[in-house]
Design an enzyme around this catalytic site. Structure first.
Site, PDB file in Angstrom:
ATOM      1  CG  ASP A  40     -40.467   9.548  11.180  1.00  0.00           C
ATOM      2  OD1 ASP A  40     -41.486   9.444  12.002  1.00  0.00           O
ATOM      3  OD2 ASP A  40     -40.236  10.519  10.538  1.00  0.00           O
ATOM      4  CG  HIS A 247     -28.850 -10.232  31.536  1.00  0.00           C
ATOM      5  ND1 HIS A 247     -29.598  -9.676  32.453  1.00  0.00           N
ATOM      6  CD2 HIS A 247     -28.731 -11.628  31.471  1.00  0.00           C
ATOM      7  CE1 HIS A 247     -30.402 -11.051  32.774  1.00  0.00           C
ATOM      8  NE2 HIS A 247     -29.907 -11.954  32.255  1.00  0.00           N
ATOM      9  CG  ASP A 264     -26.340 -17.167  25.672  1.00  0.00           C
ATOM     10  OD1 ASP A 264     -27.089 -17.622  25.080  1.00  0.00           O
ATOM     11  OD2 ASP A 264     -26.893 -17.233  26.953  1.00  0.00           O
ATOM     12  CG  ASP A 275     -30.821 -19.782  24.769  1.00  0.00           C
ATOM     13  OD1 ASP A 275     -29.582 -19.360  24.726  1.00  0.00           O
ATOM     14  OD2 ASP A 275     -31.436 -19.858  25.818  1.00  0.00           O
ATOM     15  CG  HIS A 358     -27.565 -18.859  35.491  1.00  0.00           C
ATOM     16  ND1 HIS A 358     -27.692 -20.242  34.761  1.00  0.00           N
ATOM     17  CD2 HIS A 358     -26.404 -18.670  35.098  1.00  0.00           C
ATOM     18  CE1 HIS A 358     -26.566 -20.449  34.386  1.00  0.00           C
ATOM     19  NE2 HIS A 358     -25.737 -19.296  34.314  1.00  0.00           N
ATOM     20  CG  HIS A 362     -34.723 -20.912  29.482  1.00  0.00           C
ATOM     21  ND1 HIS A 362     -34.944 -21.089  28.276  1.00  0.00           N
ATOM     22  CD2 HIS A 362     -33.527 -20.870  29.870  1.00  0.00           C
ATOM     23  CE1 HIS A 362     -33.900 -20.526  27.541  1.00  0.00           C
ATOM     24  NE2 HIS A 362     -32.948 -20.370  28.500  1.00  0.00           N
ATOM     25  CG  HIS A 369     -36.076 -17.152  29.048  1.00  0.00           C
ATOM     26  ND1 HIS A 369     -35.635 -16.140  30.036  1.00  0.00           N
ATOM     27  CD2 HIS A 369     -34.855 -17.464  28.695  1.00  0.00           C
ATOM     28  CE1 HIS A 369     -34.439 -16.091  30.059  1.00  0.00           C
ATOM     29  NE2 HIS A 369     -33.858 -17.065  29.141  1.00  0.00           N
ATOM     30  CD  GLU A 401     -29.475 -21.519  30.068  1.00  0.00           C
ATOM     31  OE1 GLU A 401     -28.578 -20.527  30.202  1.00  0.00           O
ATOM     32  OE2 GLU A 401     -30.685 -21.360  29.771  1.00  0.00           O
ATOM     33  CE1 TYR A 405     -21.432 -17.416  33.751  1.00  0.00           C
ATOM     34  CE2 TYR A 405     -22.698 -18.299  35.633  1.00  0.00           C
ATOM     35  CZ  TYR A 405     -22.555 -18.108  34.260  1.00  0.00           C
ATOM     36  OH  TYR A 405     -23.104 -18.964  33.290  1.00  0.00           O
ATOM     37  NE  ARG A 422     -24.987 -18.954  29.579  1.00  0.00           N
ATOM     38  CZ  ARG A 422     -24.655 -17.739  29.928  1.00  0.00           C
ATOM     39  NH1 ARG A 422     -24.096 -17.463  31.186  1.00  0.00           N
ATOM     40  NH2 ARG A 422     -24.719 -16.795  29.099  1.00  0.00           N
ATOM     41  CD  GLU A 424     -28.187 -21.685  26.911  1.00  0.00           C
ATOM     42  OE1 GLU A 424     -27.627 -20.591  26.542  1.00  0.00           O
ATOM     43  OE2 GLU A 424     -29.692 -21.481  27.168  1.00  0.00           O
TER      44      GLU A 424
HETATM   45  N1  GLY Z   1     -29.881 -16.613  26.293  1.00  0.00           N
HETATM   46  C1  GLY Z   1     -30.777 -16.475  27.263  1.00  0.00           C
HETATM   47  C2  GLY Z   1     -30.626 -17.561  27.968  1.00  0.00           C
HETATM   48  O1  GLY Z   1     -29.610 -18.394  28.101  1.00  0.00           O
HETATM   49  O2  GLY Z   1     -31.444 -17.737  28.986  1.00  0.00           O
HETATM   50 MN    MN Z   2     -30.855 -20.058  27.767  1.00  0.00          MN
HETATM   51 MN    MN Z   3     -28.524 -18.662  26.204  1.00  0.00          MN
END
Ligand code: GLY
Ligand code: MN
Ligand code: MN
Length: 453
Positions: A40, A247, A264, A275, A358, A362, A369, A401, A405, A422, A424
């Site tokens: 529920d 992730h 992050d 972000d 990556h 974005h 995103h 960003e 790694y 990273r 960002e």
């Molecule tokens: N937190 C998602 C990205 O950095 O794209």
């Molecule tokens: Mn991002």
């Molecule tokens: Mn991010």
């Protein structure tokens, strides 16, 4: 969820959208459905971003119908005292037109009849393709109902168009109101990162058993304390080697003396995402190898930031970051010159991808995103292989960003193993240098160490 509605602003957006649909068309824009998490219990409802952009209404179960003249009808949940006792206030169709500055409203039980009536004798129907389960079958069904009235003299639209085509480009350029909200969201998130950094240093000084979820708790506290409705995405809090899992989510990992922590995390405020990623030493002091890799990632981010300006192509900041990262990987002996050649040769074979897999940017907006085309449509872009990305314009917002790694491998000096970094930030494209709206949290090595001391 209560978000103040700026009705004239939404009316302007609807008018601009409608004027681009061409004559005699109808747009159908539903909000997001409620989704069950288990038994529920629902997930917290989050409205559809296109729908919210056009009317600011946050209740579930609603659909927006806009014709080429801008005439707008909302189909929404009816008033229902019993349901409102359980689920909370509903605006209802009687109050909706004046509250939202729209022309008409109907209850959800009249959705089919309302859509079919408005679709009759239109030439085209616009709806957001591939965004809502079942919407394509609903549109087919509505078109079928219109066609069934052919003998009564009704004509049926002959064209279906993707509403995202128009709305993505509108949403990509942020107006002053959106930018003000995004600056506030980024500022709350920056303070949340500061709070997590300080908690980390304090707990390690006190020899406490610090876990990733404790740092996540600091982030969530700061988000909510300042009115953010949700995290904009699931927070990553990755201690030590976990930072090399892109992730990874905040889990039970121990935050240990000598480790780096990659966070992050960003809040969503009044619909708009922030972000931010910061990577910091758990105890507040970088080791020499951590410092070397951090300084390299930061230098690559500076290069990308300098390349983020009106008129540059979207991919320029990424190329600038890759150039600096690759040179640095060679200098640190993480890439082997004998194997990959000089920096240009190493970039040509993408030798950096085991360490940087990556992209650098974005779009950012209502969605983390965010929507908006990346490909260039100008002749030069099209004639190039592979096709070039589009030009940056004032009012676009994007993340910058870069990261590295370094998983354990015989080919890499051992003191770099398991370092994941990273950095960002969120950038508004401006006439000159871009505006970084997330720099309320320090990024320079000395500033991070000072903050955590
Ligand atoms: N937190 C998602 C990205 O950095 O794209
Ligand atoms: Mn991002
Ligand atoms: Mn991010």
């Amino acid at each position: 969820m209560h978000i103040p509605i700026n009705t004239p602003l939404h009316a302007q957006r609807r008018a601009a959208f409608a004027s681009n649909m061409g004559p005699n068309a109808l747009a159908i824009i539903p909000t997001a459905p409620e989704r069950m998490r288990n038994r529920d219990a629902d997930f917290p409802h989050r409205f559809d971003s296109y729908f919210f952009y056009l009317c600011g209404f946050t209740e579930p179960g609603a659909t927006l119908l806009i014709d080429s003249s801008g005439h707008t009808t909302l189909v929404c949940l009816p008033k229902d005292l019993e349901r409102e006792t359980w689920d909370g206030f509903r605006l209802g169709p009687d109050a909706a037109p004046s509250a939202l500055g729209i022309d008409a409203a109907a209850a959800t039980n009249a959705l089919d009849a309302t859509v079919v009536k408005l679709l009759g004798n239109k030439d085209a129907v616009w709806w957001p393709f591939a965004t809502h389960e079942q919407l394509n079958t609903n549109v087919e069904r509505w078109l079928g109902s219109v066609r069934a009235q052919a003998r009564a003299g009704m004509t049926c639209p002959t064209t279906q168009r993707d509403a995202c085509l128009l709305l993505d480009e509108m949403r990509l350029i942020k107006d002053a109101t959106e930018l003000a909200t995004m600056r506030r969201a980024a500022s709350i998130s920056a303070n949340a990162h500061i709070r997590a950094m300080q908690r980390s240093a304090r707990d390690l000084r006190d020899h406490l058993d610090l876990r990733e979820y404790h740092l996540e708790a600091e982030l969530l506290h700061e988000f909510r304390q300042h009115g953010s409705q949700f995290p904009a995405y699931t927070s990553i809090v990755a201690a030590g080697a976990n930072a090399c899992v892109l992730h990874y989510r905040a889990d039970t990992g121990a935050v240990k003396d000598g480790d780096l922590v990659l966070i992050d995390a960003g809040c969503e405020l009044d619909g708009y995402a922030s972000d931010i990623t910061r990577t910091f030493p758990a105890n507040g002091r970088f080791t020499a190898p951590q410092r070397d890799v951090y300084a390299l990632v930061l230098a690559s981010q500076v290069a990308a930031i300098n390349a983020t300006r009106t008129g540059a192509r979207f991919n320029k900041p990424h190329e600038a970051a890759v150039q600096v990262l690759t040179q640095g990987l060679l200098d640190l002996g993480i890439l082997n010159k004998q194997q990959v050649g000089n920096v240009d040769e190493a970039i040509a074979i993408k030798a950096y991808t085991p360490f940087y897999m990556h992209r650098t940017s974005h779009w950012l907006g209502l969605d983390v995103h965010d929507c908006g085309r990346y490909a260039g449509t100008d002749l030069q872009a099209q004639q190039h292989t592979p096709p070039l990305t589009r030009h940056l314009q004032e009012g676009m917002v994007l993340t910058i960003e870069p990261g590295l790694y370094i998983r354990p491998s015989d080919a890499v000096p051992a003191h770099f193993h398991n370092i994941g970094i990273r950095i960002e930030d969120d950038a508004v494209v401006s006439a000159g240098e871009c505006e970084l709206i997330s720099r309320g949290v320090p990024v320079a090595i000395d500033d991070i160490e000072a903050l955590m001391a």
